[in-house]
Design an enzyme around this catalytic site. Sequence first.
Site, PDB file in Angstrom:
ATOM      1  N   LYS A   1     -29.492  21.797  29.878  1.00 51.62           N
ATOM      2  CA  LYS A   1     -29.168  21.327  28.523  1.00 51.62           C
ATOM      3  C   LYS A   1     -27.683  20.996  28.417  1.00 51.62           C
ATOM      4  O   LYS A   1     -27.306  19.985  27.833  1.00 51.62           O
ATOM      5  CB  LYS A   1     -29.574  22.393  27.490  1.00 51.62           C
ATOM      6  CG  LYS A   1     -31.091  22.454  27.314  1.00 51.62           C
ATOM      7  CD  LYS A   1     -31.592  23.676  26.580  1.00 51.62           C
ATOM      8  CE  LYS A   1     -33.111  23.742  26.685  1.00 51.62           C
ATOM      9  NZ  LYS A   1     -33.702  24.964  26.151  1.00 51.62           N
TER      10      LYS A   1
ATOM     11  N   GLN B   1     -31.864  30.207  23.416  1.00 51.63           N
ATOM     12  CA  GLN B   1     -32.805  30.088  24.541  1.00 51.63           C
ATOM     13  C   GLN B   1     -33.826  31.230  24.491  1.00 51.63           C
ATOM     14  O   GLN B   1     -33.470  32.394  24.425  1.00 51.63           O
ATOM     15  CB  GLN B   1     -32.012  30.119  25.865  1.00 51.63           C
ATOM     16  CG  GLN B   1     -32.854  29.882  27.102  1.00 51.63           C
ATOM     17  CD  GLN B   1     -33.503  28.494  27.124  1.00 51.63           C
ATOM     18  OE1 GLN B   1     -32.880  27.486  26.814  1.00 51.63           O
ATOM     19  NE2 GLN B   1     -34.775  28.447  27.481  1.00 51.63           N
TER      20      GLN B   1
ATOM     21  N   ASP C   1     -34.279  22.782  17.825  1.00 45.25           N
ATOM     22  CA  ASP C   1     -35.503  23.083  18.584  1.00 45.25           C
ATOM     23  C   ASP C   1     -36.755  22.848  17.730  1.00 45.25           C
ATOM     24  O   ASP C   1     -37.864  22.771  18.251  1.00 45.25           O
ATOM     25  CB  ASP C   1     -35.491  24.564  19.032  1.00 45.25           C
ATOM     26  CG  ASP C   1     -35.245  24.696  20.525  1.00 45.25           C
ATOM     27  OD1 ASP C   1     -35.432  23.699  21.254  1.00 45.25           O
ATOM     28  OD2 ASP C   1     -34.877  25.808  20.962  1.00 45.25           O
TER      29      ASP C   1
END
Length: 280
Positions: free
Chosen positions: A52, A96, A119
């Site tokens: 990322k 994460q 997200d």
Amino acid sequence: MARIIDGKMISTIIKDECKEKAAALKKQGREVCLAVIQVGSDPASSVYVNNKKKACAYIGINSLSYELEEKTTQEELIELIAKLNERKDVNGILVQLPLPKHIDENAVIKAIDPKKDVDGFHPQSVGALCIGQPGFVSCTPAGIIELLKRSDVDICGKRCVIIGRSNIVGKPMALLMLRENATVTIAHSKTDDLREVCKRADILIVAMGKPKFIDASYVKEGAVVIDVGIHRNENNKLCGDVEFESVSKQASAITPVPGGVGPMTIAMLMKNCVDSIELQ
Ligand code: NAP
């Protein structure tokens, strides 16, 4: 033999579009910034986080990295998120997953400002998707819609079967296909006669987490097959939930693993980051 839907190529096009958009925003004095938080040092998570960060660097998005110790408490993590929510220079916040067992993932996701929820996991983002309002959409299903559209797969009016009902793939996938006017069926582990249900699909999206489970006997001749699964097989090679060799002879188009859905997830995360400026 099925046409291969090339996720690597399509994800590169999307990343290049994001790069252009980020550069245009920069010219207006608006820089995009993503904060990435990792708790603990799970090796798989570290690989995802690094990928990322690399994608951010390629596109011209600033990334702030927070590598917290495994023993970080839920309160400490939520405190950091609250600070990032307040910061005007931070557009996206990504935690994460999975988190260590002592931390409640739902509480952490809920702590993220929905305007920075790149997200798309916040209940408000999911609710907005459900009732057709603007908001962030979970990256993997959003990437699958891009794959289908950019490969000229007709969705409107088609019968779509999705295997899997997880919050991050199956459920948002179903809502997105509905938004595109497909007739949607969601199958899961309690579905009666899965083979017969799948055989009806014009578009079969497989997100069940079972290596090579779906063979040609589950697939209608000429169907489009999207394989979301990622596994390492006995030879340490990547494979999906679909048995590619037999299904590619039955389908009209198929995503490979690797090089299908996987690369789209990060590309859509980058798109969400760049688009976040407009939402904020
Ligand atoms: P998950 O949370 O484990 O959900 C799996 C779903 O499949 C569940 O809804 C389960 O049904 C269903 N299922 C399991 N066995 C089944 C069976 N025999 N028949 C019918 N349905 C069955 O998995 P996920 O997070 O959605 O991920 C699915 C796969 O996609 C995994 O391999 C994951 O690694 C991969 N993935 C890839 C990406 C990417 O970027 N490419 C992103 C996310 C996930 P129940 O609900 O009844 O248990």
